[in-house]
Scaffold this active site. Structure first.
Site, PDB file in Angstrom:
ATOM      1  CD  GLU A 105      -1.832  66.412 -21.020  1.00 15.27           C
ATOM      2  OE1 GLU A 105      -2.006  67.292 -21.883  1.00 15.27           O
ATOM      3  OE2 GLU A 105      -2.737  65.643 -20.657  1.00 15.27           O
ATOM      4  CE1 TYR A 141      -4.488  71.128 -21.081  1.00 16.42           C
ATOM      5  CE2 TYR A 141      -2.282  70.518 -21.815  1.00 16.42           C
ATOM      6  CZ  TYR A 141      -3.599  70.188 -21.570  1.00 16.42           C
ATOM      7  OH  TYR A 141      -4.031  68.915 -21.790  1.00 16.42           O
ATOM      8  CB  CYS A 166     -18.237  71.057 -27.630  1.00 17.53           C
ATOM      9  SG  CYS A 166     -18.777  72.764 -27.465  1.00 17.53           S
ATOM     10  NE  ARG A 217      -8.215  60.203 -21.570  1.00 13.46           N
ATOM     11  CZ  ARG A 217      -9.140  60.619 -22.438  1.00 13.46           C
ATOM     12  NH1 ARG A 217      -9.983  59.761 -22.966  1.00 13.46           N
ATOM     13  NH2 ARG A 217      -9.195  61.887 -22.762  1.00 13.46           N
ATOM     14  CB  CYS A 273     -25.962  70.989 -30.062  1.00 12.36           C
ATOM     15  SG  CYS A 273     -24.788  72.367 -30.208  1.00 12.36           S
ATOM     16  CG  LEU A 314       5.430  65.565 -32.524  1.00 11.47           C
ATOM     17  CD1 LEU A 314       4.191  64.892 -33.121  1.00 11.47           C
ATOM     18  CD2 LEU A 314       5.777  64.901 -31.204  1.00 11.47           C
ATOM     19  N   GLY A 315       7.305  68.303 -35.106  1.00 11.23           N
ATOM     20  CA  GLY A 315       7.198  69.760 -35.127  1.00 11.23           C
ATOM     21  C   GLY A 315       7.407  70.411 -33.766  1.00 11.23           C
ATOM     22  CE1 TYR A 316       5.097  75.777 -33.260  1.00 15.73           C
ATOM     23  CE2 TYR A 316       3.280  74.367 -32.637  1.00 15.73           C
ATOM     24  CZ  TYR A 316       3.756  75.531 -33.193  1.00 15.73           C
ATOM     25  OH  TYR A 316       2.870  76.458 -33.675  1.00 15.73           O
ATOM     26  CB  THR A 345       0.635  68.164 -31.706  1.00 18.10           C
ATOM     27  OG1 THR A 345       1.664  69.157 -31.714  1.00 18.10           O
ATOM     28  CG2 THR A 345       0.931  67.148 -32.784  1.00 18.10           C
ATOM     29  CG  ASP A 363      -7.473  72.036 -24.078  1.00 15.28           C
ATOM     30  OD1 ASP A 363      -8.543  72.384 -23.546  1.00 15.28           O
ATOM     31  OD2 ASP A 363      -7.374  71.022 -24.782  1.00 15.28           O
TER      32      ASP A 363
END
Length: 356
Positions: A39, A122, A196, A27, A203, A82-84, A45, A140
């Site tokens: 991203e 995305y 959410c 950020r 809510c 981390l995978g993928y 993940t 996403d």
DNA sequence: AACGCGGGGAA
DNA sequence: TTCCCAGCGTT
């Protein structure tokens, strides 16, 4: 949604975001490369999983150019666990393209970003809006869920990519203000991640509860309607860990398939005897160490682990068609190698000292 | 449109 | 167990 209602939604959510946004390492990052990296790592993940990987990767390869010049082995090693892993290969390829075709600077438009390897709808929208302030939408899993509830969309939202209707909605809702799209997109995602949430949305803490049609109709918690995922297919494998006190035999999996480019102890879906024979080993010299289970999204792998001595051989044949390289690796180098989480489990079960 | 592709946190 | 996560590329 009427224009004034959209304005009210934007105002409330942006104000909530300004006060309640999560403090994340990427950020406020200036560098588009850092945003892009975050991203990419965040694809399917969780944020908490990504944070340490992101920080280490950016420390080791702080610029697009350094990433482009790094070896694939190094990149996969930084991705290890981390995978993928295809994400890492594609990020690497895209970095080289950015250097080659864009002078080392990431393009700003969704169309140009989308032409980069591993950058889909995305990620292109996220980088364009967050890093460059462009007015680009993102959908996403979070956004799809938030919008499905806000507008009581009861049709199936197909996968995390979202339906055409949700994408159109996300585009319509973008604020007109200069440079606000990035914050708006992140506000939607933060709301989905902290308020959410999938199971039991909070809510009572939601800044836009009064504008939520799903809430008004008592549908919110049940949206979006997701298609149930298939159960992972069971697979039995056997892996041979050949180790001495200081080294262990690892083979590199061919690119493009499961765990492509990663190093692991030779394994097979077939009989142990065939694998042992391909390495010139006598099955009688192998000791059974036990079994482990490793679950992926599409496979449930039950792996039997056997162990044997490494001996004095200098060169080894490829242990089957799954592999394109084989090497006896010093155990001192394991921690920095390109391995899957499954490989770590196998080495641990085999009792390899200093395993990753 | 469906599938292959990791790993893990939370209920 | 089940769900699903700041998805993408291929078929």
């Amino acid at each position: 949604m009427t224009r004034p209602a959209a304005r009210a939604l934007q105002r409330k959510l942006l104000s909530w975001y300004a006060a309640s946004k999560r403090d994340l390492p990427w950020r406020g990052a200036r560098d588009p490369y850092a945003i892009w990296l975050s991203e990419t790592m965040l694809q399917q993940t969780r944020v908490e999983t990504v944070i340490p990987y992101y920080q280490r990767f950016l420390r080791e390869l702080p610029t697009v150019r350094e990433l482009a010049e790094a070896t694939e082995e190094r990149v996969l090693s930084l991705w290890s666990g981390l995978g993928y892993y295809r994400r890492a290969r594609m990020l690497h390829a895209a970095a080289r393209r950015v250097v080659r075709e864009h002078g080392g600077r990431l393009p700003a438009s969704v169309d140009d970003l989308r032409r980069l390897e591993g950058v889909g709808a995305y990620t292109a929208g996220a980088v364009s809006s967050i890093a460059f302030g462009r007015r680009a939408a993102v959908v996403d899993g979070n956004v799809a869920r938030v919008l499905a509830r806000l507008f009581a969309i009861e049709e199936d939202v197909k996968s995390a990519r979202g339906s055409a209707r949700v994408w159109a909605l996300a585009g319509d809702l973008l604020p007109d203000g200069e440079g606000q799209a990035g914050d708006w997109n992140q506000a939607l995602m933060d709301l989905g991640a902290t308020v959410c949430v999938p199971r039991e949305p909070r809510c009572e803490r939601c800044p836009v509860e009064a504008l939520c049609t799903g809430r008004a109709r008592g549908l919110a918690a049940g949206l979006p309607r997701m298609v149930r995922k298939k159960a992972p297919r069971p697979v039995r494998r056997v892996a041979i860990v050949l180790a001495s006190r200081t080294s262990v035999l690892l083979a590199r999996r061919r690119a493009g398939a499961l765990f492509g480019g990663l190093w692991e102890p030779p394994g097979t879906d077939g009989p142990l005897e065939a694998l042992a024979a391909s390495l010139g080993l006598d099955v009688g010299a192998l000791e059974r160490r036990g079994e482990l289970v490793h679950v992926l999204s599409h496979r449930r792998m039950q792996v039997e682990v056997v162990r044997g001595g490494l001996g004095r051989r200098r060169s080894w044949p490829l242990p089957g068609p799954e592999y394109d390289a084989v090497e006896a690796v010093p155990v001192s180098r394991l921690a920095r190698g390109a391995h899957s989480a499954l490989t770590r489990k196998i080495l641990a079960l085999a009792g390899v000292p200093g395993g990753p």
